[in-house]
Design a protein around this motif. Structure first.
Motif, PDB file in Angstrom:
ATOM      1  N   GLN A 883       9.845   5.756 -31.843  1.00  0.00           N
ATOM      2  CA  GLN A 883       8.800   4.739 -31.828  1.00  0.00           C
ATOM      3  C   GLN A 883       8.888   3.878 -30.559  1.00  0.00           C
ATOM      4  O   GLN A 883       7.862   3.467 -30.013  1.00  0.00           O
ATOM      5  N   SER A 884      10.083   3.571 -30.095  1.00  0.00           N
ATOM      6  CA  SER A 884      10.234   2.778 -28.858  1.00  0.00           C
ATOM      7  C   SER A 884      11.486   3.231 -28.136  1.00  0.00           C
ATOM      8  O   SER A 884      12.523   2.563 -28.191  1.00  0.00           O
ATOM      9  N   ASP A 887      13.273   0.843 -25.645  1.00  0.00           N
ATOM     10  CA  ASP A 887      13.764  -0.434 -26.154  1.00  0.00           C
ATOM     11  C   ASP A 887      15.284  -0.441 -26.361  1.00  0.00           C
ATOM     12  O   ASP A 887      15.877  -1.499 -26.534  1.00  0.00           O
TER      13      ASP A 887
END
Length: 967
Positions: A883-884, A887
């Motif tokens: 999803q990221s 990050d």
């Protein structure tokens, strides 16, 4: 009425026995009474001597009382009290008064002992009074010195007067001094008017009063003890007198009884002699008549039997015997003439005295023709060899000799015969047709059997035996044949070589295996005797393993034998046992590794939370000490896990090139102080051993464990411990090649002369927690760790032992080729610089299937400023990262997880971001980091249980490395 002879004899001997027993019992009781009386008198005299010694010691105490005398007198009191228990019971005597007094003796002496102890206590008090008086006088003087308003000169004059009165009263116990004392007390009170001094004076006078009371009490107690001792002596003298008088009376009674019983015995013997002589005279007369009738062949004689008992039956039996002689002669001739074997009777001159029908048929002559011949006319051996004298002269009476002869029949044919020949001494021979006088009172009895057919069979058997014997003797396997009674009847050369001697004729279990009873595996006693079988055994004689093939042999005469063929399978069994042992140790190692992995997951949160709490805990206080104890226990558990992993070959530790002699010398220096002087150490360390690649701690542990085991084996009896290190090259032809591969090894040998081990113990020595030592001397992990460490290095441990003959451990430590470690091994042994313990604000993804482990890792990182996302599942972590992906700055993942493993997760993550740094967590320090795609030098490893410093340093190092690569 018929009375059996045995009953009569029984009655006769019973009477004599009863008389003898009566005399013996009377004599015994007389002797026993004398012995007991003497023993009682000796006991009383012994008691009297000890009592006399007590009186002497008492007198000394009364005259000159000292503490040492007190102890001696108390010891003697206890000794006399114990002596009273040895005085025998006097309830048997007739004097009731004396017996009653001796029954009360223990109670009386207890009172005597209590009085004596009380007297000693009073003596102590009496001895203490002068010391108390001196103390009181000192108190009075000190108190008077303090007073300033008194006339000290007058006061001390009065005090001196008081002391003179006190001393006179104490020494002479004079009651007349008491009024003067009271007047002196009153004068002192008027002079000083001081309560303390007046109180001390009263105490002084009170002591004098106590002394007077004690004096009279002591005199009374002393007189009481003297009177008691006198009563004891009187009682002892009375007891000895009564015992002597009653013993004399009892001996006179026993003497009268012996005289009466002896006279009665003489009368009984005379009567029995008259009856028995008359009885047997009648019997002998009857037997003479019977013998005379038999000699005259009057088999129908008749006269009455002498008695209605067994002797009468014997007379009647002799008559029946005479009548049966006639019938026996008839049976003899029937047997003689109809016997299946030829029977002949020869005189010493060689002539035939008698022959039977079979002899005539066998030789082809008639009875009359043979009776007219001599032995040399039909015996070919006598004619050709002239061995008659040799043959017949070796016969003695009642002895049978078996010989083999050749006889010539009437038709001139020859017949081999087996002859059983015996010499009979007799002057008359009753032949069927009349009685014949035997020349020289001796004759030969011959039993002749035709063995023509047997000779043919023996020849065939001999040829067959030679054929099969040659087969047996050329066999390389040991072979023997035994009979049903376990007797060896044949051994081939291979079996003789195994037993070192020919034991034919001996018991098989004793000579083949050295046992005292039948072999436990032997099927000889089974009902299925004819069944063949094959078994594997370990021979107690030489300890080697054999495959026994047992076959049944049934001979022509139905005799059953057993054929045993031994095949030596010792080397095969050794290889098989080594394979089984290796498989067992591998299984145990796998199990230990799994347990250690689970234990690491349990231990990690304990250490982590404890470290965190220690950082927040105050420097002093119970909380700090408790957390430090928990952390220390967790570290010890971590070390235990490391030992289990070393045993299971899943943890290698820190390895480097190592000189083994240096480690041995270091370990022995530590060990020498704990080894007693009864154990001699023989150190033989070669200086030409190449270095090995190993963890020095583990090598140190190997040496200490083996040396400690050797020390414990010789702890009670002492001995010699030999520690040797040498370089050894193993080739394909070396005896050790079946346990270690070819190459160069450092061979460490530890030998002791201790108790050794049995085969059962030797099989289990490398099992974890197996130990034969007593509680507190061993955990059972020492040799298991040795085996695990050495096997992990690619070496081997061999053990040679025997009960009572010591043990030798040989440890093969492999040397790297050309003495140089591989790059991987060098990297393993390489140290690393420890960076500073600093945190950061990066975002870290933590993945571990154990929730407690994941939570503590997250807490550690967050404590140093990092942002942390924790996951317990590899698939969930992968979805979160997708999803990221930008990050997250770092991923920490467990290497072993259900579902998606740490290696598979890392490969997926690197497929999304190649430059993503990944830190693997594992319970095994020796486990390699998986080879996954991505940039180099951004992958790390943490070994559970992880402490805070280790984790923060590794995380910071990886993150800094990524930043350096970018810039």
């Amino acid at each position: 009425m018929r009375i059996s002879l045995s009953v009569k004899v029984f009655f006769l001997f019973s009477t004599l026995t009863v008389i003898t027993i009566g005399l013996s019992v009377t004599s015994f009781f007389s002797y026993d009474a004398s012995i007991k009386s003497a023993a009682r008198i000796m006991a009383l005299k012994d008691f009297s001597l000890h009592l006399e010694r007590l009186n002497v010691m008492s007198a000394q105490v009364f005259l000159n009382h000292t503490p040492a005398m007190e102890k001696d007198i108390l010891d003697e009191l206890e000794h006399v009290k114990a002596q009273i228990k040895n005085i025998p019971d006097f309830s048997y005597i007739h004097s009731f008064k004396i017996a009653r007094r001796f029954e009360e003796l223990p109670h009386v002496f207890n009172s005597f002992q209590k009085s004596f102890i009380y007297l000693l206590e009073q003596y102590d008090r009496h001895r203490q009074i002068p010391e108390d008086n001196y103390s009181i006088l000192s108190v009075i003087a000190k108190q008077a010195d303090v007073l300033s308003d008194i006339d000290h000169k007058q006061f001390y004059q009065v005090i001196n007067t008081l002391w003179v009165q006190v001393t006179h009263s104490f020494e002479h116990h004079d009651l007349d001094q008491y009024p003067g004392l009271m007047q002196t007390q009153k004068t002192i009170a008027e002079i000083t008017k001081d309560p303390a001094i007046n109180s001390a004076v009263r105490d002084l006078i009170h002591n004098i009063e106590d002394d007077l009371v004690l004096h009279f009490s002591l005199r009374y107690q002393e007189q009481f003890l003297k009177n008691s001792s006198h009563r004891f002596f009187v009682l002892i003298n009375d007891g000895i007198r009564v015992i002597q008088e009653e013993n004399a009376t009892r001996q006179a009674e026993y003497k009268s009884m012996v005289i009466i019983v002896s006279l009665f015995a003489v009368l009984i013997n005379l009567g029995l002699w008259l009856v028995i002589s008359r009885y047997f005279n009648r019997f002998l007369e009857s037997q003479k008549n019977a013998i005379q009738a038999i000699k005259s062949e009057n088999f129908e004689y008749d006269f009455p039997p002498p008695s209605n008992d067994e002797i009468g039956d014997l007379s009647l039996g002799m008559k029946n015997l005479a009548q049966s002689l006639s019938r026996a002669r008839e049976r003899y001739w029937n047997i003689f003439f109809n016997a299946a074997d030829a029977i002949a009777i020869l005189g010493l001159d060689g002539r035939f005295i008698d022959i039977n029908t079979e002899a005539c048929r066998m030789l082809g002559y008639t009875r009359e023709e043979l009776l007219s011949k001599t032995a040399d006319q039909i015996d070919v051996n006598l004619v050709h060899d002239n061995d008659g004298d040799v043959l017949y002269n070796r016969l003695i009476s009642e002895q049978t000799v078996t010989v083999y002869r050749t006889y010539q029949r009437k038709d001139k044919s020859l017949m081999p015969a087996e002859v059983k020949l015996s010499l009979i001494k007799t002057s008359i021979y009753d032949r069927f047709d009349g009685r014949i006088e035997v020349p020289e009172n001796q004759m030969y009895l011959l039993y002749v059997r035709d063995i023509t057919q047997r000779k043919a069979v023996e020849k065939a058997l001999r040829q067959s035996e030679e054929k099969y014997r040659s087969m047996m003797e050329t066999m390389k396997d040991p072979v023997y044949i035994c009979s049903p009674d376990y007797t060896v009847i044949y051994m081939n050369p291979a079996m003789i070589e195994r037993t070192c001697t020919d034991v034919t004729g001996h018991k098989c279990y004793r000579t083949i295996h050295g046992l005292d009873d039948i072999c436990p595996w032997c099927g000889w006693q089974d009902e299925t005797f004819l069944d063949d079988y094959s078994k594997e055994i370990s021979s107690p004689l030489d300890g080697r393993f054999y495959n026994i093939s047992c076959s049944s042999i049934v001979m022509s005469d139905d005799q059953r034998l057993k054929l045993f063929i031994y095949r030596d399978i010792t080397e095969v069994k050794q290889l098989e046992n080594q394979l089984l042992h290796a498989q067992k140790m591998e299984s145990i190692g796998t199990l230990a590794g799994g347990i250690a992995h689970d234990f690491n997951n349990i231990l990690f949160p304990i250490m982590g939370y404890t470290e965190i709490l220690l950082q927040d805990a105050p420097e002093q206080g119970l909380l700090r000490k408790g957390l430090e104890k928990i952390y220390a226990g967790a570290k010890r558990a971590k070390e235990l896990v490391s030992r289990i992993l070393a045993f299971s070959r899943q943890d290698r530790g820190e390895t480097r090139l190592l000189e083994v002699p240096d480690v041995i010398h270091e370990a022995l220096n530590l060990l020498r102080a704990s080894i007693p002087a009864t154990i001699e150490m023989d150190i033989r360390i070669s200086s030409h051993c190449k270095p090995i690649m190993a963890d020095p701690v583990q090598i140190h542990q190997i040496i200490m464990n083996l040396a400690t085991n050797a020390f414990h084996a010789m702890e009670e009896s002492g001995g010699i411990m030999t520690i040797c290190l040498e370089e050894k090259t193993i080739t394909s032809g070396s005896p050790e090649s079946f346990s270690v591969s070819e190459g160069v090894y450092n061979l460490l040998t530890v030998t002791d002369t201790g108790v050794g081990m049995s085969a059962q113990v030797q099989e289990k020595i490398f099992d974890p927690y197996f130990t034969t030592k007593e509680l507190g001397k061993g955990t059972g992990m020492g040799l298991a760790v040795v085996h695990g460490v050495v096997s992990q290095m690619g070496g081997a441990v061999n053990v040679t032992t025997r009960p009572g003959h010591g043990t030798t451990f040989r440890v093969y430590l492999p040397v790297p080729e050309n003495g140089v470690a591989s790059d991987e091994e060098k990297e393993t042994g390489k140290g690393s610089e420890v960076p500073d313990l600093s945190g950061g604000d990066e975002h870290i993804l933590v993945v571990d299937d154990e929730p407690d482990v994941m939570v503590i890792e997250k807490a550690m990182l967050e404590r140093f400023g990092y942002r942390v996302t924790g996951m317990n599942n590899g698939y969930e972590a992968l979805d979160t990262f997708r999803q990221s992906p930008e990050d997250f700055h770092l991923v920490i993942t467990d290497l072993t997880m259900p579902g998606l493993s740490g290696a598979a997760l890392a490969e997926q993550l690197r497929g999304i971001r190649k430059e993503l740094p990944i830190l693997f967590c594992t319970g095994f320090s020796g486990k390699k980091i998986p080879d996954i795609p991505g940039e180099e030098d951004i992958t790390g490893k943490l070994v559970k249980p992880i402490d805070v410093r280790q984790m923060i340093q590794s995380v910071r190092s990886l993150l800094d490395r990524v930043h350096e690569n970018r810039f």
